[in-house]
Design a protein around this motif. Structure first.
Motif, PDB file in Angstrom:
ATOM      1  N   ALA A 140      23.394  47.799  44.420  1.00 16.62           N
ATOM      2  CA  ALA A 140      23.415  46.613  45.285  1.00 16.62           C
ATOM      3  C   ALA A 140      24.345  45.512  44.767  1.00 16.62           C
ATOM      4  CB  ALA A 140      21.997  46.094  45.490  1.00 16.62           C
ATOM      5  N   PRO A 141      24.191  45.051  43.502  1.00 22.20           N
ATOM      6  CA  PRO A 141      25.107  44.003  43.029  1.00 22.20           C
ATOM      7  C   PRO A 141      26.549  44.489  42.904  1.00 22.20           C
ATOM      8  CG  PRO A 141      23.756  44.806  41.209  1.00 22.20           C
ATOM      9  CD  PRO A 141      23.189  45.391  42.468  1.00 22.20           C
ATOM     10  N   MET A 142      26.729  45.770  42.632  1.00 19.62           N
ATOM     11  CA  MET A 142      28.086  46.310  42.529  1.00 19.62           C
ATOM     12  C   MET A 142      28.770  46.310  43.892  1.00 19.62           C
ATOM     13  SD  MET A 142      27.341  49.480  39.926  1.00 19.62           S
ATOM     14  CE  MET A 142      26.621  49.180  38.302  1.00 19.62           C
ATOM     15  N   ALA A 143      28.048  46.713  44.931  1.00 22.27           N
ATOM     16  CA  ALA A 143      28.619  46.716  46.271  1.00 22.27           C
ATOM     17  C   ALA A 143      28.930  45.307  46.746  1.00 22.27           C
ATOM     18  CB  ALA A 143      27.657  47.403  47.244  1.00 22.27           C
ATOM     19  N   PHE A 144      28.203  44.327  46.225  1.00 20.00           N
ATOM     20  CA  PHE A 144      28.389  42.935  46.649  1.00 20.00           C
ATOM     21  C   PHE A 144      29.558  42.267  45.923  1.00 20.00           C
ATOM     22  CE2 PHE A 144      27.357  38.383  46.507  1.00 20.00           C
ATOM     23  CZ  PHE A 144      27.218  38.126  47.865  1.00 20.00           C
ATOM     24  N   SER A 165      38.020  37.618  36.510  1.00 16.23           N
ATOM     25  CA  SER A 165      37.621  39.021  36.655  1.00 16.23           C
ATOM     26  C   SER A 165      36.716  39.463  35.508  1.00 16.23           C
ATOM     27  CB  SER A 165      38.857  39.913  36.725  1.00 16.23           C
ATOM     28  OG  SER A 165      39.659  39.774  35.565  1.00 16.23           O
ATOM     29  N   PHE A 166      36.953  38.945  34.293  1.00 19.13           N
ATOM     30  CA  PHE A 166      36.101  39.319  33.160  1.00 19.13           C
ATOM     31  C   PHE A 166      34.666  38.853  33.387  1.00 19.13           C
ATOM     32  CE2 PHE A 166      34.008  37.980  29.222  1.00 19.13           C
ATOM     33  CZ  PHE A 166      33.968  39.174  28.538  1.00 19.13           C
ATOM     34  N   TRP A 167      34.491  37.600  33.778  1.00 21.97           N
ATOM     35  CA  TRP A 167      33.138  37.088  33.975  1.00 21.97           C
ATOM     36  C   TRP A 167      32.482  37.697  35.211  1.00 21.97           C
ATOM     37  CZ3 TRP A 167      30.550  35.277  30.218  1.00 21.97           C
ATOM     38  CH2 TRP A 167      31.177  34.587  29.178  1.00 21.97           C
ATOM     39  N   LEU A 168      33.282  38.077  36.176  1.00 23.75           N
ATOM     40  CA  LEU A 168      32.723  38.759  37.337  1.00 23.75           C
ATOM     41  C   LEU A 168      32.184  40.127  36.944  1.00 23.75           C
ATOM     42  CD1 LEU A 168      32.269  38.473  40.374  1.00 23.75           C
ATOM     43  CD2 LEU A 168      34.521  39.492  40.733  1.00 23.75           C
ATOM     44  N   ALA A 169      32.954  40.866  36.138  1.00 26.70           N
ATOM     45  CA  ALA A 169      32.488  42.167  35.658  1.00 26.70           C
ATOM     46  C   ALA A 169      31.248  42.009  34.776  1.00 26.70           C
ATOM     47  CB  ALA A 169      33.606  42.864  34.886  1.00 26.70           C
ATOM     48  N   ALA A 170      31.248  40.985  33.932  1.00 25.38           N
ATOM     49  CA  ALA A 170      30.077  40.728  33.082  1.00 25.38           C
ATOM     50  C   ALA A 170      28.860  40.376  33.933  1.00 25.38           C
ATOM     51  CB  ALA A 170      30.388  39.601  32.110  1.00 25.38           C
ATOM     52  N   SER A 171      29.082  39.640  35.028  1.00 26.79           N
ATOM     53  CA  SER A 171      27.983  39.270  35.914  1.00 26.79           C
ATOM     54  C   SER A 171      27.386  40.493  36.590  1.00 26.79           C
ATOM     55  CB  SER A 171      28.466  38.271  36.977  1.00 26.79           C
ATOM     56  OG  SER A 171      28.939  37.088  36.378  1.00 26.79           O
TER      57      SER A 171
END
Length: 262
Positions: free
Chosen positions: A81-85, A36-42
């Motif tokens: 866009a990236p947030m919704a994805f 989840s950390f790296w996903l949020a960072a991404s």
């Protein structure tokens, strides 16, 4: 002689942990695992890269279309866009990590009333969606400010209320659909695959079968609102919310309440 057991939430009578504390714990869980950390960072990195690319490329050259112009409305759309994805994946991890990492035993021992844990996770998912929109607005405003300083025809600040509402709802519903799929399947890979594959399969079927494309696909596809939705758009959106969120969540909550914790 056999003994029957009931879900702990059905027999617990103590005061329990305050809901506010459960929400704080779930907020921490949202970002404290490696995935989840790296996903949020991404998400943050991709949004920043999009803003930089837009500023480098500059405004569109076509006078007939404003899609490429550096405006607050366009930048807000690009940032969401990236947030919704990717945010739905974070919601999936928030639910399934309890079962895939065997944390459910600890969680439901400390708070036997499972419905309160579900409410806390759902509340955190909504908070994350609202925070994502605020971040998108901030990043869009920053990029728009820089664009206005760099380009003479950039930096337009007007944005409609419908665009803000649709941006928020698109992120929120995507996150809630991911949450519902996670509750229904209780397995991270299965929930992620289902979330991304089933809508794609439906679109392919709609493209292959003309009757489905003309009469059905708008009512059953993953709900998504345009920037300026019409009445029919809202009807299709609400239909999709029932199919993709309400029904899976109903069965998912029922499964969590009844599943054996190991």
């Amino acid at each position: 002689m056999t003994a029957t057991t009931q879900p702990a939430s059905a027999v617990f009578t103590g005061p329990g942990i305050p809901l506010s504390r459960l929400i704080k714990v779930e907020l921490r869980k949202l970002v404290d695992t490696r995935a989840s950390f790296w996903l949020a960072a991404s998400i943050a990195a991709i949004s920043a890269i999009i803003g930089v690319v837009v500023l480098i490329v500059g405004p569109g050259t076509s006078d007939s279309s404003a899609d490429g112009n550096i405006t607050f409305a366009n930048l807000f759309d690009l940032m969401t866009a990236p947030m919704a994805f990717l945010l739905p994946v974070m919601a999936i991890l928030l639910v399934t990590s309890e079962w895939s990492q065997r944390n459910a035993l600890t969680t439901f021992t400390m708070e036997p009333r499972r419905e309160r844990v579900i409410v806390a996770k759902l509340t955190v998912s909504i908070i994350a969606s609202i925070a994502a929109v605020v971040i998108a607005l901030a990043l869009g405003a920053l990029c728009n400010l820089v664009g206005g300083l760099i380009y003479s025809d950039g930096g337009e600040w007007s944005i409609s209320g419908s665009a803000l509402v649709s941006g928020l709802l698109n992120i929120l519903v995507g996150v809630l659909v991911g949450f519902a799929f996670a509750a229904l399947l209780l397995n991270t890979p299965a929930a992620i695959v289902a979330y991304f594959v089933i809508p794609t399969v439906l679109e392919i079927i709609g493209a292959v079968v003309p009757w489905i494309n003309d009469h059905l696909i708008d009512w059953i596809r993953l709900p998504m609102l345009a920037s300026s939705p019409s009445g029919s758009d809202w009807a299709h959106f609400l239909s999709g919310c029932v199919i993709w969120f309400a029904i899976p969540l109903f069965f998912g909550v029922n499964r969590i309440m009844r599943s054996e914790v190991k």
